[in-house]
Design an enzyme around this catalytic site. Structure first.
Site, short mmCIF file in Angstrom:
data_model
loop_
_atom_site.label_atom_id
_atom_site.label_comp_id
_atom_site.label_asym_id
_atom_site.label_seq_id
_atom_site.Cartn_x
_atom_site.Cartn_y
_atom_site.Cartn_z
N ASP A 1 35.49 39.26 38.11
CA ASP A 1 36.96 38.91 38.66
C ASP A 1 36.62 38.75 40.26
O ASP A 1 35.40 38.15 40.62
CB ASP A 1 37.85 39.80 38.27
CG ASP A 1 39.48 39.58 38.92
OD1 ASP A 1 39.95 38.51 38.19
OD2 ASP A 1 39.66 40.09 39.81
N TYR B 1 44.63 40.50 46.89
CA TYR B 1 45.79 39.58 46.91
C TYR B 1 46.24 39.11 48.26
O TYR B 1 46.54 37.80 48.61
CB TYR B 1 46.67 40.39 46.05
CG TYR B 1 46.30 40.69 44.76
CD1 TYR B 1 46.12 39.61 43.94
CD2 TYR B 1 46.06 41.92 44.36
CE1 TYR B 1 45.58 39.75 42.79
CE2 TYR B 1 45.49 42.00 43.17
CZ TYR B 1 45.10 41.00 42.22
OH TYR B 1 44.66 41.20 40.80
N HIS C 1 40.14 38.68 29.59
CA HIS C 1 39.70 38.84 31.03
C HIS C 1 38.78 40.10 31.20
O HIS C 1 37.97 40.32 32.24
CB HIS C 1 41.09 39.22 31.95
CG HIS C 1 40.98 39.22 33.11
ND1 HIS C 1 40.51 38.08 34.12
CD2 HIS C 1 41.05 39.92 33.97
CE1 HIS C 1 40.46 38.39 35.40
NE2 HIS C 1 40.83 39.42 35.46
#
Length: 317
Positions: free
Chosen positions: A103, A229, A294
């Site tokens: 990721d 984020y 994922h």
């Protein structure tokens, strides 16, 4: 798992937790986690590479897991993680390393490789292909897309705050294991995407969840929400400092689960399958795992371990 050593390394003014297994004289492999993960996400891979004659080095980023939380988490940058990675390797006196990222950990690894090409033997990336700074795969997605929600200061805190930490981690694992892109409606929050009766994925146990729960209980979510984020707009800092030629020259293996929701992001599948990504990563090999989610490295550890070991052994000097 008992053979894994846990050390604290002081770098850049913080004590960072580093889990390790394998001989110090063996070729080194550094594993970089994503979110909601911590060092423990690599438990299967650490043991496999150590048994195959490598040394696994697995840090918790600053503000994650057992590592110190920075004094001002809201000022943490993506680049801090890259610098910490370099500092850990310097501290351990490692001049050449295999980099394995999952990721956004892949982006930390790729960026480390751009700045330190001589130190990187090869790269394995799970779930995220290299993209040049400034590219925005998720710009076209609606307001309810989870990254749009989590970028907004205070929003995730209010959403997560309705539950205990363990439930938050459980919900994120469930949401991110699906093949649908996580998008909430206008009148719901991201945590509402999970029905409370939904079981954990079969490959993630209650014991695993308890480890995560304890570690996030300690660290909280402030730094993890900041990076990756809330810094998405500041990736540009990397492009200002990065080498002019944005090419990752190291041999690279990209492992993609076909059911990974990331594959559904606008333009992503096309970018990878068409080979456009090779403009930036010329020595790239991509392997697809048909049912992979994922969390493909936790879901199919034996298969992923074999792919990683074949690749590492090919590039071991």
């Amino acid at each position: 798992m008992d053979q894994i050593k846990h050390n604290f390394i002081e770098v850049n003014g913080l004590n960072l937790h580093v889990a390790e297994i394998g001989s110090e004289s063996s070729p080194a492999v550094i594993f970089l986690h994503g979110f909601p993960e911590i060092w423990y996400t690599w438990r299967h891979q650490m043991i496999a590479v150590a048994n195959a004659g490598f040394r696994a080095i697995v840090p918790d980023y600053r503000g994650y897991g057992l590592s110190d939380i920075p004094e001002e988490p809201e000022k943490t940058s993506f680049f801090d993680f890259v610098k910490d990675t370099a500092s850990i390797l310097d501290y351990l006196n490692i001049s050449k390393v295999f980099v394995i990222g999952k990721d956004f950990g892949s982006m930390v690894g790729y960026t480390f490789a751009l700045f330190n090409p001589q130190k990187v033997a090869a790269i394995v990336s799970l779930g995220v292909a290299f993209r040049p700074p400034g590219s925005r795969a998720h710009q076209a997605l609606p307001e309810g897309y989870y990254i749009n929600r989590w970028k907004e200061p205070g929003r995730a805190e209010a959403d997560f705050g309705r539950f205990d930490v363990k439930t938050v981690v459980k919900n994120i694992y469930i949401i991110f294991s699906r093949s649908e892109i996580p998008i909430a409606n206008e009148n719901q929050e991201i945590m509402d995407l999970v029905d409370p009766s939904t079981p954990l994925p079969s490959w993630f146990t209650e014991d695993d969840l308890a480890v995560y729960g304890d570690l996030y209980q300690k660290s909280g979510f402030q730094t993890p929400l900041q990076v990756p984020y809330r810094i998405l707009n500041s990736k540009v800092e990397v492009s200002k400092q990065a080498p002019k030629d944005l090419k990752v020259e190291a041999p690279t293996l990209l492992i993609m689960g076909e059911k990974d929701f990331v594959f559904g992001l606008p333009g992503t599948a096309e970018y990878i399958r068409s080979g456009e990504v090779k403009k930036y990563v010329p020595n790239l090999e991509t392997i697809y795992i048909a049912e992979g989610s994922h969390f493909v490295h936790e879901q199919f550890p034996d298969q992923v371990n074999q792919l990683i070991l074949n690749f590492l052994n090919c590039h071991k000097h």
